[in-house]
Design a protein around this motif. Structure first.
Motif, PDB file in Angstrom:
ATOM      1  N   SER A  86      21.000   1.111  83.807  1.00 21.82           N
ATOM      2  CA  SER A  86      22.010   1.271  84.909  1.00 21.82           C
ATOM      3  C   SER A  86      23.135   0.142  84.691  1.00 21.82           C
ATOM      4  N   ILE A  87      22.654  -0.497  83.948  1.00 18.38           N
ATOM      5  CA  ILE A  87      24.099  -1.739  84.602  1.00 18.38           C
ATOM      6  C   ILE A  87      24.456  -1.048  83.092  1.00 18.38           C
ATOM      7  N   ILE A  88      23.773  -1.034  81.828  1.00 18.17           N
ATOM      8  CA  ILE A  88      23.876  -1.290  80.150  1.00 18.17           C
ATOM      9  C   ILE A  88      25.280   0.129  80.666  1.00 18.17           C
ATOM     10  N   ILE A  89      24.572   1.480  80.825  1.00 18.39           N
ATOM     11  CA  ILE A  89      25.499   2.773  81.250  1.00 18.39           C
ATOM     12  C   ILE A  89      26.407   2.283  81.838  1.00 18.39           C
ATOM     13  N   GLY A  90      26.357   1.804  82.708  1.00 18.30           N
ATOM     14  CA  GLY A  90      28.090   1.299  83.767  1.00 18.30           C
ATOM     15  C   GLY A  90      28.992   0.807  83.589  1.00 18.30           C
ATOM     16  N   GLN A  91      28.356  -0.428  83.235  1.00 20.69           N
ATOM     17  CA  GLN A  91      29.054  -1.351  81.850  1.00 20.69           C
ATOM     18  C   GLN A  91      30.189  -0.115  80.829  1.00 20.69           C
ATOM     19  N   ALA A  92      29.436   0.115  79.959  1.00 30.32           N
ATOM     20  CA  ALA A  92      30.190   0.885  78.980  1.00 30.32           C
ATOM     21  C   ALA A  92      30.778   1.894  79.287  1.00 30.32           C
ATOM     22  N   ILE A  93      30.529   2.611  80.397  1.00 25.54           N
ATOM     23  CA  ILE A  93      31.777   3.435  81.318  1.00 25.54           C
ATOM     24  C   ILE A  93      32.535   3.716  81.604  1.00 25.54           C
ATOM     25  N   LEU A  94      32.718   2.145  82.132  1.00 21.46           N
ATOM     26  CA  LEU A  94      33.791   0.990  82.440  1.00 21.46           C
ATOM     27  C   LEU A  94      35.344   0.974  81.468  1.00 21.46           C
ATOM     28  N   GLU A  95      33.940  -0.458  80.271  1.00 22.47           N
ATOM     29  CA  GLU A  95      34.735  -0.459  79.292  1.00 22.47           C
ATOM     30  C   GLU A  95      35.294   0.654  78.443  1.00 22.47           C
ATOM     31  N   SER A  96      34.587   0.861  77.986  1.00 21.79           N
ATOM     32  CA  SER A  96      35.056   1.857  77.300  1.00 21.79           C
ATOM     33  C   SER A  96      35.742   3.476  77.872  1.00 21.79           C
ATOM     34  N   ASN A  97      35.858   4.053  78.761  1.00 25.77           N
ATOM     35  CA  ASN A  97      36.706   4.871  79.874  1.00 25.77           C
ATOM     36  C   ASN A  97      35.684   6.162  79.264  1.00 25.77           C
ATOM     37  N   TRP A  98      33.852   6.136  79.088  1.00 29.96           N
ATOM     38  CA  TRP A  98      33.098   7.234  78.761  1.00 29.96           C
ATOM     39  C   TRP A  98      33.361   7.549  77.290  1.00 29.96           C
ATOM     40  N   GLY A  99      33.613   6.258  76.146  1.00 24.00           N
ATOM     41  CA  GLY A  99      34.024   6.044  74.768  1.00 24.00           C
ATOM     42  C   GLY A  99      34.630   7.026  74.469  1.00 24.00           C
ATOM     43  N   SER A 100      35.925   7.078  75.185  1.00 24.06           N
ATOM     44  CA  SER A 100      37.403   7.458  74.853  1.00 24.06           C
ATOM     45  C   SER A 100      38.171   6.545  74.274  1.00 24.06           C
ATOM     46  N   SER A 101      37.755   5.627  74.571  1.00 25.47           N
ATOM     47  CA  SER A 101      38.943   4.357  74.143  1.00 25.47           C
ATOM     48  C   SER A 101      38.964   4.450  72.842  1.00 25.47           C
ATOM     49  N   GLN A 102      40.198   4.149  72.076  1.00 26.46           N
ATOM     50  CA  GLN A 102      40.228   3.605  70.705  1.00 26.46           C
ATOM     51  C   GLN A 102      38.983   2.776  70.640  1.00 26.46           C
ATOM     52  N   LEU A 103      39.026   1.718  71.194  1.00 22.53           N
ATOM     53  CA  LEU A 103      37.534   0.506  70.818  1.00 22.53           C
ATOM     54  C   LEU A 103      36.786   1.447  70.416  1.00 22.53           C
ATOM     55  N   ALA A 104      36.011   2.027  71.649  1.00 19.99           N
ATOM     56  CA  ALA A 104      34.993   2.212  71.151  1.00 19.99           C
ATOM     57  C   ALA A 104      34.566   3.962  70.019  1.00 19.99           C
ATOM     58  N   HIS A 105      36.043   4.064  70.544  1.00 12.63           N
ATOM     59  CA  HIS A 105      36.088   5.719  69.906  1.00 12.63           C
ATOM     60  C   HIS A 105      35.633   5.272  67.772  1.00 12.63           C
ATOM     61  N   GLU A 106      36.232   4.756  67.655  1.00  9.15           N
ATOM     62  CA  GLU A 106      36.856   4.235  66.461  1.00  9.15           C
ATOM     63  C   GLU A 106      36.534   3.101  65.581  1.00  9.15           C
ATOM     64  N   TYR A 107      35.784   1.923  66.754  1.00 11.02           N
ATOM     65  CA  TYR A 107      35.313   0.930  66.520  1.00 11.02           C
ATOM     66  C   TYR A 107      34.087   0.727  67.332  1.00 11.02           C
ATOM     67  N   ASN A 108      33.516   0.988  67.623  1.00 12.99           N
ATOM     68  CA  ASN A 108      31.899   1.259  68.099  1.00 12.99           C
ATOM     69  C   ASN A 108      31.851   0.689  69.112  1.00 12.99           C
ATOM     70  N   ASN A 109      33.141  -0.050  69.283  1.00 16.10           N
ATOM     71  CA  ASN A 109      32.978  -1.448  71.035  1.00 16.10           C
ATOM     72  C   ASN A 109      32.160  -0.805  72.345  1.00 16.10           C
ATOM     73  N   LEU A 110      31.696  -0.633  73.095  1.00 18.63           N
ATOM     74  CA  LEU A 110      31.526  -0.256  73.892  1.00 18.63           C
ATOM     75  C   LEU A 110      32.145  -1.112  75.256  1.00 18.63           C
ATOM     76  N   PHE A 111      31.820  -2.633  74.864  1.00 19.12           N
ATOM     77  CA  PHE A 111      31.917  -3.219  76.001  1.00 19.12           C
ATOM     78  C   PHE A 111      32.892  -3.805  76.190  1.00 19.12           C
ATOM     79  N   GLY A 112      34.404  -4.176  74.874  1.00 13.53           N
ATOM     80  CA  GLY A 112      35.172  -5.156  74.820  1.00 13.53           C
ATOM     81  C   GLY A 112      34.667  -5.813  74.697  1.00 13.53           C
ATOM     82  N   VAL A 113      33.542  -6.519  73.500  1.00  9.72           N
ATOM     83  CA  VAL A 113      33.453  -7.942  73.250  1.00  9.72           C
ATOM     84  C   VAL A 113      34.199  -8.147  72.505  1.00  9.72           C
ATOM     85  N   LYS A 114      34.727  -9.371  72.734  1.00  5.19           N
ATOM     86  CA  LYS A 114      35.797 -10.268  71.282  1.00  5.19           C
ATOM     87  C   LYS A 114      35.129 -10.474  70.333  1.00  5.19           C
TER      88      LYS A 114
END
Length: 202
Positions: A75-103
């Motif tokens: 629940s924590i993994i999926i919940g954070q992924a939802i928040l950080e990537s806007n359901w996988g639709s952010s540029q960082l998640a969609h183009e670069y597969n970074n779901l959690f905004g990891v620097k």
């Protein structure tokens, strides 16, 4: 008679040559109209049009594997992924597969993008270097290993996230450890988990 035969042979030769030119022309047109794929074939691009439930189901199996291996709650993994990537639709998640905004650090594969952070009691836009992953699973692995290994100056920084008995405790531990600059981060994590019953996967 011999001269007549030579004249007749020239006609099919001309037609054949014309057909070869025509075929070559058609193939050249096809190659010009065929779109060129400039994306990195080694980086898997996810579908940004998937529904919310599809996004959850996409992450669920690997999240459960990570729980078995390291104790982190799905629940924590999926919940954070939802928040950080806007359901996988952010540029960082969609183009670069970074779901959690990891620097990104050092020589790691990275991309420079704008991001918002909460500094001095206000939201500011900054430019940051973010990790580039080859798949969402790789991003999830790295996210979990951050909790397992902590950071250089504090290996136990996220230990309470791993040992939490439920998602409420884990979300509070994330806040206390300073995972995000957002002062309301733990409540946002808990809300998304509760709204979509993500604790059913724990």
């Amino acid at each position: 008679m011999a001269r007549k035969k030579k004249k007749q042979l020239k006609i099919p030769a001309i037609i054949g040559g014309f057909l070869l030119i025509l075929v070559g022309f058609v193939f050249s047109l096809v190659s010009l109209t065929d779109p060129v794929d400039n994306t990195d074939p080694f980086v898997q691009q996810e579908d940004e049009d998937m529904t919310k439930q599809e996004f959850i189901e996409r992450l669920q199996p690997h999240a459960e594997e990570l729980q078995e291996g390291y104790g982190i709650l799905p629940s924590i993994i999926i919940g954070q992924a939802i928040l950080e990537s806007n359901w996988g639709s952010s540029q960082l998640a969609h183009e670069y597969n970074n779901l959690f905004g990891v620097k990104a650090e050092g020589e790691q594969d990275k991309v420079s993008l704008e991001t918002k952070e909460y500094v001095n009691q206000q939201w500011v836009t900054i430019e940051g270097d973010f990790r580039v992953y080859h798949s969402w699973e790789e991003s999830m692995d790295d996210h979990t290993m951050l909790f397992v290994n902590g950071v250089d100056w504090d290996p136990q920084k996220y230990e309470e996230v791993l040992t939490a008995q439920d998602y409420q405790q884990a979300a509070e531990a994330l806040q206390e450890a300073g995972y995000a600059t957002d002062p309301d981060y733990s409540n946002k994590v808990k809300n998304v988990i509760e709204n979509y019953q993500l604790d059913q996967y724990d």
